[in-house]
Design an enzyme around this catalytic site. Structure first.
Site, PDB file in Angstrom:
ATOM      1  N   GLY A 118       0.871  -1.175   0.000  1.00 20.72           N
ATOM      2  CA  GLY A 118       0.000   0.000   0.000  1.00 20.72           C
ATOM      3  C   GLY A 118       0.906   1.222   0.000  1.00 20.72           C
ATOM      4  N   GLY A 144      -0.162   4.306  -0.322  1.00 21.19           N
ATOM      5  CA  GLY A 144      -1.001   5.481  -0.077  1.00 21.19           C
ATOM      6  C   GLY A 144      -0.401   6.323   1.032  1.00 21.19           C
ATOM      7  N   ASP A 183       2.207  -1.406  -4.527  1.00 20.83           N
ATOM      8  CA  ASP A 183       0.804  -0.963  -4.627  1.00 20.83           C
ATOM      9  C   ASP A 183       0.197  -1.558  -5.883  1.00 20.83           C
ATOM     10  OD1 ASP A 183      -0.800   1.525  -3.090  1.00 20.83           O
ATOM     11  OD2 ASP A 183      -1.618   0.964  -5.045  1.00 20.83           O
ATOM     12  N   ARG A 239     -13.148   4.182   4.945  1.00 18.28           N
ATOM     13  CA  ARG A 239     -14.607   4.244   4.839  1.00 18.28           C
ATOM     14  C   ARG A 239     -15.041   5.522   4.101  1.00 18.28           C
ATOM     15  NH1 ARG A 239     -18.981   2.915   9.293  1.00 18.28           N
ATOM     16  NH2 ARG A 239     -17.246   2.453  10.641  1.00 18.28           N
ATOM     17  N   ARG A 241     -20.237  -0.475   7.656  1.00 17.77           N
ATOM     18  CA  ARG A 241     -19.032  -1.060   8.240  1.00 17.77           C
ATOM     19  C   ARG A 241     -18.738  -2.416   7.594  1.00 17.77           C
ATOM     20  NH1 ARG A 241     -17.868  -0.663  14.542  1.00 17.77           N
ATOM     21  NH2 ARG A 241     -15.712  -1.332  14.494  1.00 17.77           N
ATOM     22  N   ASN A 270      -7.605  -1.286   8.232  1.00 18.63           N
ATOM     23  CA  ASN A 270      -8.787  -1.343   9.106  1.00 18.63           C
ATOM     24  C   ASN A 270      -9.915  -2.172   8.509  1.00 18.63           C
ATOM     25  OD1 ASN A 270      -8.345   0.088  11.512  1.00 18.63           O
ATOM     26  ND2 ASN A 270      -8.412   2.032  10.416  1.00 18.63           N
ATOM     27  N   ASP A 299      -2.880   4.928  19.378  1.00 17.10           N
ATOM     28  CA  ASP A 299      -3.853   5.446  20.340  1.00 17.10           C
ATOM     29  C   ASP A 299      -3.148   5.989  21.586  1.00 17.10           C
ATOM     30  OD1 ASP A 299      -5.926   4.727  18.626  1.00 17.10           O
ATOM     31  OD2 ASP A 299      -6.108   2.715  19.477  1.00 17.10           O
ATOM     32  N   ARG A 309      -1.485   9.302  20.816  1.00 15.27           N
ATOM     33  CA  ARG A 309      -2.465  10.405  20.841  1.00 15.27           C
ATOM     34  C   ARG A 309      -2.738  10.842  22.281  1.00 15.27           C
ATOM     35  NH1 ARG A 309      -6.125   7.838  16.025  1.00 15.27           N
ATOM     36  NH2 ARG A 309      -5.173   9.062  14.353  1.00 15.27           N
ATOM     37  N   HIS A 317      -9.264  -1.415  18.248  1.00 17.46           N
ATOM     38  CA  HIS A 317      -9.010  -0.103  17.667  1.00 17.46           C
ATOM     39  C   HIS A 317     -10.337   0.462  17.194  1.00 17.46           C
ATOM     40  CE1 HIS A 317      -6.882   3.117  15.870  1.00 17.46           C
ATOM     41  NE2 HIS A 317      -7.103   2.752  14.636  1.00 17.46           N
TER      42      HIS A 317
HETATM   43  N1  LIG Z   1      -4.441   0.794  12.393  1.00 19.98           N
HETATM   44  C1  LIG Z   1      -4.489   2.111  12.421  1.00 19.98           C
HETATM   45  O1  LIG Z   1      -4.287   2.711  13.464  1.00 19.98           O
HETATM   46  C2  LIG Z   1      -4.733   2.877  11.153  1.00 19.98           C
HETATM   47  C3  LIG Z   1      -4.475   4.250  11.090  1.00 19.98           C
HETATM   48  C4  LIG Z   1      -4.662   4.904   9.875  1.00 19.98           C
HETATM   49  C5  LIG Z   1      -5.131   4.204   8.763  1.00 19.98           C
HETATM   50  N2  LIG Z   1      -5.416   2.889   8.877  1.00 19.98           N
HETATM   51  C6  LIG Z   1      -5.915   2.096   7.742  1.00 19.98           C
HETATM   52  O2  LIG Z   1      -4.829   1.877   6.853  1.00 19.98           O
HETATM   53  C7  LIG Z   1      -5.339   1.697   5.520  1.00 19.98           C
HETATM   54  C8  LIG Z   1      -4.598   2.620   4.571  1.00 19.98           C
HETATM   55  O3  LIG Z   1      -4.859   3.978   4.873  1.00 19.98           O
HETATM   56  P1  LIG Z   1      -4.298   5.141   3.932  1.00 19.98           P
HETATM   57  O4  LIG Z   1      -4.696   6.416   4.555  1.00 19.98           O
HETATM   58  O5  LIG Z   1      -2.875   4.884   3.594  1.00 19.98           O
HETATM   59  O6  LIG Z   1      -5.192   4.879   2.623  1.00 19.98           O
HETATM   60  P2  LIG Z   1      -4.821   5.267   1.131  1.00 19.98           P
HETATM   61  O7  LIG Z   1      -6.094   5.175   0.376  1.00 19.98           O
HETATM   62  O8  LIG Z   1      -4.043   6.536   1.105  1.00 19.98           O
HETATM   63  O9  LIG Z   1      -3.822   4.084   0.670  1.00 19.98           O
HETATM   64  C9  LIG Z   1      -4.204   2.757   0.539  1.00 19.98           C
HETATM   65  C10 LIG Z   1      -3.422   2.188  -0.635  1.00 19.98           C
HETATM   66  O10 LIG Z   1      -3.687   0.784  -0.721  1.00 19.98           O
HETATM   67  C11 LIG Z   1      -3.615   0.446  -2.090  1.00 19.98           C
HETATM   68  N3  LIG Z   1      -4.253  -0.844  -2.349  1.00 19.98           N
HETATM   69  C12 LIG Z   1      -5.560  -1.151  -2.395  1.00 19.98           C
HETATM   70  N4  LIG Z   1      -5.731  -2.450  -2.702  1.00 19.98           N
HETATM   71  C13 LIG Z   1      -4.507  -2.995  -2.828  1.00 19.98           C
HETATM   72  C14 LIG Z   1      -4.018  -4.286  -3.135  1.00 19.98           C
HETATM   73  N5  LIG Z   1      -4.843  -5.321  -3.353  1.00 19.98           N
HETATM   74  N6  LIG Z   1      -2.688  -4.468  -3.189  1.00 19.98           N
HETATM   75  C15 LIG Z   1      -1.841  -3.464  -2.976  1.00 19.98           C
HETATM   76  N7  LIG Z   1      -2.232  -2.205  -2.691  1.00 19.98           N
HETATM   77  C16 LIG Z   1      -3.555  -1.970  -2.621  1.00 19.98           C
HETATM   78  C17 LIG Z   1      -4.324   1.603  -2.776  1.00 19.98           C
HETATM   79  O11 LIG Z   1      -4.040   1.654  -4.153  1.00 19.98           O
HETATM   80  C18 LIG Z   1      -3.790   2.785  -1.986  1.00 19.98           C
HETATM   81  O12 LIG Z   1      -2.666   3.370  -2.596  1.00 19.98           O
HETATM   82  C19 LIG Z   1      -6.849   1.958   5.606  1.00 19.98           C
HETATM   83  O13 LIG Z   1      -7.540   0.729   5.724  1.00 19.98           O
HETATM   84  C20 LIG Z   1      -6.981   2.761   6.883  1.00 19.98           C
HETATM   85  O14 LIG Z   1      -8.269   2.652   7.448  1.00 19.98           O
HETATM   86  C21 LIG Z   1      -5.223   2.208  10.033  1.00 19.98           C
END
Ligand SMILES: NC(=O)c1ccc[n+]([C@@H]2O[C@H](COP(=O)([O-])OP(=O)(O)OC[C@H]3O[C@@H](n4cnc5c(N)ncnc54)[C@H](O)[C@@H]3O)[C@@H](O)[C@H]2O)c1
Length: 327
Positions: A25, A27, A49, A98, A104, A136, A164, A167, A191
């Site tokens: 990922g 992102g 990605d 989301r 959900r 998530n 958490d 924060r 979480h």
């Molecule tokens: N655990 C935590 O405390 C916490 C905190 C923040 C975000 N998150 C979660 O982390 C995840 C990512 O958040 P983000 O802000 O980086 O989102 P984002 O949308 O910026 O990035 C997610 C990336 O995943 C890629 N992706 C999707 N499907 C894929 C696949 N099959 N293979 C490879 N890559 C793939 C997308 O192309 C995208 O670039 C979300 O699920 C978010 O809810 C968790």
């Protein structure tokens, strides 16, 4: 013609770090995680990605920042998983956040499919890796990763408690106008809205915060911690938090790679600890080169145990939904 990185991710004879971490990922969370890993020279980083060019572009951009940031970690972007082979750690941030109008369960199913497909590809290539899940809904995604990888439970964990509690610490430091370095805070549970901050075990320079902050203010800080993610989504509108989540994932990775044996709150698979069975939930663990080396059990007061069980039930509901969806 543009010279691409080879399929192994690195060029022959290139300076390499001792460790290799794959971040899936590219992102907001993933790219920031890759940046922090590289800037701390913790590992060479493979960024993967599904979107063509995204990981490659960000990896190249990060590589071009290296001379200014003064590090020799290599960052390679990829669209496939070959280059991830032999990773010490895989940090999984792939998934969708989301969106308005989405239930959900919609998010649960979509991200479960993503986590399942990624782990199915990554686990055979890095059979000894430690998986740190960030996607998530966190605790439920850890279940999917554990099932799909077939890895032992001490090598699959989730990042949430570190975020958490960071924060909570930031709010405590701001409240008392003291250095964040003086703060320790404990947050357990899943979480989500049911997370369980533990003020009794949260301290400033060793002094319990219950001695320093009024109950009324403490309640406000706890509520703000619980709503920490939502507060940032409310401000950003089209994205969720990523600087602090990436910092949390990197703290876990650093602790593992350096075998520091730090005690951090992580989502761990419980087998009777805290009276909870067969469930990932946030608890204090000792992290080292082998992953989760010990689950630390602390005695909880009755209301704290009740709050933890309520949180566990919320996670259990999601896991049960996953089962009905065939995961
Ligand atoms: N655990 C935590 O405390 C916490 C905190 C923040 C975000 N998150 C979660 O982390 C995840 C990512 O958040 P983000 O802000 O980086 O989102 P984002 O949308 O910026 O990035 C997610 C990336 O995943 C890629 N992706 C999707 N499907 C894929 C696949 N099959 N293979 C490879 N890559 C793939 C997308 O192309 C995208 O670039 C979300 O699920 C978010 O809810 C968790």
């Amino acid at each position: 013609m543009v010279e691409c990185r080879p399929s192994g991710g690195f060029f022959e004879g290139e300076i390499r770090m001792v460790n290799k971490v794959t971040v899936v990922g590219a992102g907001n969370v993933g790219a920031t995680t890759a940046q922090r890993l590289a800037e701390k020279e913790l590992a060479d980083v493979i960024l993967v990605d599904i979107v063509e060019g995204l990981a490659e572009g960000k990896a190249l951009d990060l590589e071009e920042a290296a001379p200014i940031e003064k590090h020799d970690a290599k960052i390679a972007g990829a669209n496939t998983y070959d280059a991830s082979a032999g990773s010490d750690i895989v940090i999984l941030t792939a998934g969708i956040p989301r969106k308005p109008g989405m239930s959900r369960d919609d998010l649960l199913a979509t991200n479960a499919r993503i986590v399942q497909s990624v782990v199915a590809k990554i686990a055979p290539l890095s059979p000894n890796a430690i998986l740190i899940i960030v996607s998530n809904p966190l605790d439920a995604m850890c279940h999917v990763a554990l099932e799909t990888s077939g890895f032992p439970k001490h090598r699959v964990m989730g990042m949430a408690g570190v975020l958490d509690s960071a924060r909570f610490r930031a709010f405590i430091a701001r409240e008392l106008q003291v250095s964040v370095e003086n703060t320790h805070a404990f947050v357990m549970g899943g979480h989500g809205d049911t997370m369980v901050p533990l003020p009794r075990y949260s301290t400033v320079a060793g002094i319990p915060i219950t001695e320093l902050i009024s109950q009324e203010r403490l309640n406000a800080l706890i509520q703000r911690t619980r709503d920490g993610g939502a507060e940032i989504v409310g401000l950003l509108k089209t994205a969720s938090a990523f600087y602090a989540p990436a910092a949390g994932a990197v703290e876990m990775a650093e602790t593992i790679l350096k075998d520091k044996k730090k005690i951090l709150p992580c989502a761990a698979y419980l087998n009777g600890e805290y009276g909870i069975n067969d469930l990932f939930i946030g608890v204090p663990v000792k992290l080292g080169r082998n992953g989760i080396e010990k689950i630390i059990q602390i005695r909880l007061l009755e209301d704290e145990q009740t709050a933890l069980e309520k949180s566990a039930n919320a996670v259990k509901e999601l896991v049960n939904t996953l089962k009905t969806l065939g995961f």
